[in-house]
Design a protein around this motif. Structure first.
Motif, PDB file in Angstrom:
ATOM      1  N   VAL A   1       0.961  -1.363  -0.031  1.00 34.23           N
ATOM      2  CA  VAL A   1       0.014  -0.087   0.036  1.00 34.23           C
ATOM      3  C   VAL A   1       0.873   1.423  -0.045  1.00 34.23           C
ATOM      4  CG1 VAL A   1      -1.719   1.330   1.335  1.00 34.23           C
ATOM      5  CG2 VAL A   1      -1.770  -1.311   1.288  1.00 34.23           C
ATOM      6  N   GLY A   2       0.292   2.216  -0.865  1.00 40.10           N
ATOM      7  CA  GLY A   2       1.190   3.403  -0.750  1.00 40.10           C
ATOM      8  C   GLY A   2       0.397   4.710  -0.301  1.00 40.10           C
ATOM      9  N   LEU A   3       0.977   5.292   0.689  1.00 37.79           N
ATOM     10  CA  LEU A   3       0.261   6.423   1.202  1.00 37.79           C
ATOM     11  C   LEU A   3       0.917   7.762   0.686  1.00 37.79           C
ATOM     12  CD1 LEU A   3      -1.796   7.116   3.512  1.00 37.79           C
ATOM     13  CD2 LEU A   3       0.004   7.361   5.241  1.00 37.79           C
ATOM     14  N   ILE A   4      -0.071   8.608   0.046  1.00 41.49           N
ATOM     15  CA  ILE A   4       0.502   9.767  -0.542  1.00 41.49           C
ATOM     16  C   ILE A   4      -0.584  10.859  -0.137  1.00 41.49           C
ATOM     17  CG2 ILE A   4       1.088   8.699  -2.590  1.00 41.49           C
ATOM     18  CD1 ILE A   4      -1.667   9.611  -4.064  1.00 41.49           C
ATOM     19  N   GLY A   5       0.217  12.224  -0.177  1.00 37.75           N
ATOM     20  CA  GLY A   5      -0.624  13.274   0.000  1.00 37.75           C
ATOM     21  C   GLY A   5       0.275  14.409   0.205  1.00 37.75           C
TER      22      GLY A   5
ATOM     23  N   GLN B   1      12.254   7.985   7.621  1.00 43.02           N
ATOM     24  CA  GLN B   1      12.711   8.895   6.753  1.00 43.02           C
ATOM     25  C   GLN B   1      14.079   9.639   7.297  1.00 43.02           C
ATOM     26  OE1 GLN B   1      10.067  12.224   5.925  1.00 43.02           O
ATOM     27  NE2 GLN B   1      11.364  13.332   4.809  1.00 43.02           N
ATOM     28  N   GLU B   2      15.157   9.598   6.476  1.00 41.33           N
ATOM     29  CA  GLU B   2      16.410  10.389   7.077  1.00 41.33           C
ATOM     30  C   GLU B   2      16.918   9.452   8.113  1.00 41.33           C
ATOM     31  OE1 GLU B   2      17.955  12.399   5.189  1.00 41.33           O
ATOM     32  OE2 GLU B   2      16.335  13.115   4.041  1.00 41.33           O
ATOM     33  N   GLU B   3      16.832   8.142   8.287  1.00 36.50           N
ATOM     34  CA  GLU B   3      17.102   7.351   9.476  1.00 36.50           C
ATOM     35  C   GLU B   3      18.702   7.630   9.473  1.00 36.50           C
ATOM     36  OE1 GLU B   3      17.377   2.673  10.792  1.00 36.50           O
ATOM     37  OE2 GLU B   3      15.804   3.308   9.498  1.00 36.50           O
ATOM     38  N   ILE B   4      19.397   7.779  10.576  1.00 35.18           N
ATOM     39  CA  ILE B   4      20.783   7.936  10.618  1.00 35.18           C
ATOM     40  C   ILE B   4      21.346   6.417  11.069  1.00 35.18           C
ATOM     41  CG2 ILE B   4      22.495   8.774  12.218  1.00 35.18           C
ATOM     42  CD1 ILE B   4      20.614  11.153  12.738  1.00 35.18           C
TER      43      ILE B   4
ATOM     44  N   ASP C   1       9.068   5.115   5.203  1.00 32.90           N
ATOM     45  CA  ASP C   1       8.462   6.622   5.110  1.00 32.90           C
ATOM     46  C   ASP C   1       9.564   7.201   4.096  1.00 32.90           C
ATOM     47  OD1 ASP C   1       7.647   9.147   5.588  1.00 32.90           O
ATOM     48  OD2 ASP C   1       8.060   9.305   7.449  1.00 32.90           O
ATOM     49  N   GLU C   2       9.278   7.867   2.757  1.00 30.51           N
ATOM     50  CA  GLU C   2      10.111   8.424   2.157  1.00 30.51           C
ATOM     51  C   GLU C   2      11.410   7.760   1.574  1.00 30.51           C
ATOM     52  OE1 GLU C   2       9.032  10.927   0.225  1.00 30.51           O
ATOM     53  OE2 GLU C   2       7.620  11.861   1.488  1.00 30.51           O
TER      54      GLU C   2
ATOM     55  N   SER D   1       5.259   8.257   0.404  1.00 31.64           N
ATOM     56  CA  SER D   1       6.264   9.002  -0.529  1.00 31.64           C
ATOM     57  C   SER D   1       5.715  10.315  -1.243  1.00 31.64           C
ATOM     58  CB  SER D   1       6.873   8.035  -1.729  1.00 31.64           C
ATOM     59  OG  SER D   1       7.621   8.823  -2.514  1.00 31.64           O
ATOM     60  N   HIS D   2       6.389  11.205  -1.357  1.00 34.70           N
ATOM     61  CA  HIS D   2       5.885  12.178  -2.311  1.00 34.70           C
ATOM     62  C   HIS D   2       5.997  12.071  -3.443  1.00 34.70           C
ATOM     63  CE1 HIS D   2       6.612  14.699   1.551  1.00 34.70           C
ATOM     64  NE2 HIS D   2       5.639  15.261   1.024  1.00 34.70           N
TER      65      HIS D   2
END
Length: 262
Positions: A35-39, A87-90, A167-168, A199-200
């Protein structure tokens, strides 16, 4: 398992800094779905993902994970069912790829973590599935963007989850790495892992996700097959942008071209 609701949110509300971020959200994901979540920015996508993952708690509403109320599950129990690639996981500096992926086994051990033979087998399998075995002795900080993303996914797979949230995932990935990611996610999903991806990049999501959910102003305003969600009027309402929607000439999936702000 494929006909069971592995994620179920009912009437979920979240308020942050005086603003309502999620408004009576109902979310149902069936076991085995991709499933993709967009917005748009601020729609509540990442907040919803954090709620589903048990990282944050809603102000009201119910979240169920694999038939259990998430509020009654321990962090260790959740981590055995669900893994997150943030997102941007270090990535941890000073560790090898092997060490980093092995961290995914931590939920199966209490207190100090010393991996055993079974853990090493699971880690080797995760490296194999993500085609990162040749990187095992490399330091994580030395990897390219695409390599780092595969290693993050390998660490998540080492948790042996039923659900994977990303996430992204295309941040900082070139076209080659994006195509590799699509192939990897479809392969993982084909092996029975449910995937929720945020994702955007709408065109990327149309290529990779059979089912989309469109969020706007803290609500899910449309959901279904990508061709039912990627429509001019819905995207204009959510993103405040006029778009042209046609079909990818090769894959026949929906494709958007932004035209102008509304």
């Amino acid at each position: 398992m494929r006909n069971l609701n592995i994620i179920e949110c009912r009437s979920v509300n979240v308020t942050m800094n005086g603003s309502q971020v999620l408004r009576d959200v109902d979310l149902v994901i069936t076991s085995g779905e991709l499933v993709g979540l967009i917005g748009p920015n601020g729609a509540g996508k990442s907040t919803l993902a954090r709620i589903v993952a048990g990282i944050s708690r809603p102000d009201s509403g119910t979240v169920m994970l694999a038939g259990q109320n998430l509020a009654s599950m321990s962090r260790q129990e959740i981590a055995k069912t669900l893994a997150v690639v943030a997102q941007e996981e270090i990535l941890e500096f000073g560790f090898s790829v092997m060490d980093y992926v092995t961290f995914g086994r931590a939920p199966y051990h209490g207190g100090l973590f010393f991996e055993n033979y079974s853990d090493r087998e699971v880690v080797q399998s995760a490296l194999l599935r993500t085609e990162t075995g040749h990187l095992a002795e490399r330091q994580v900080e030395s990897l390219s963007g695409g390599e780092k993303q595969r290693v993050r996914i390998a660490r998540a797979l080492a948790q042996q989850p039923d659900v994977l949230i990303l996430d992204e995932p295309t941040n900082h990935l070139d076209l080659y790495s994006q195509m590799g990611l699509i192939e990897l996610l479809k392969e993982i999903n084909g092996q029975g892992i449910t995937i929720l991806m945020i994702s955007h990049d709408i065109n990327f999501m149309c290529l990779s996700c059979p089912h989309l959910k469109l969020m706007s102003q803290g609500r899910i305003m449309s959901e279904g097959p990508s061709e039912n969600v990627i429509r001019n009027n819905l995207l204009a309402k959510a993103f405040k942008v006029e778009v042209h929607v046609d079909k990818n000439p090769v894959t026949q999936s929906p494709r958007i071209t932004p035209i102008q702000k509304l």
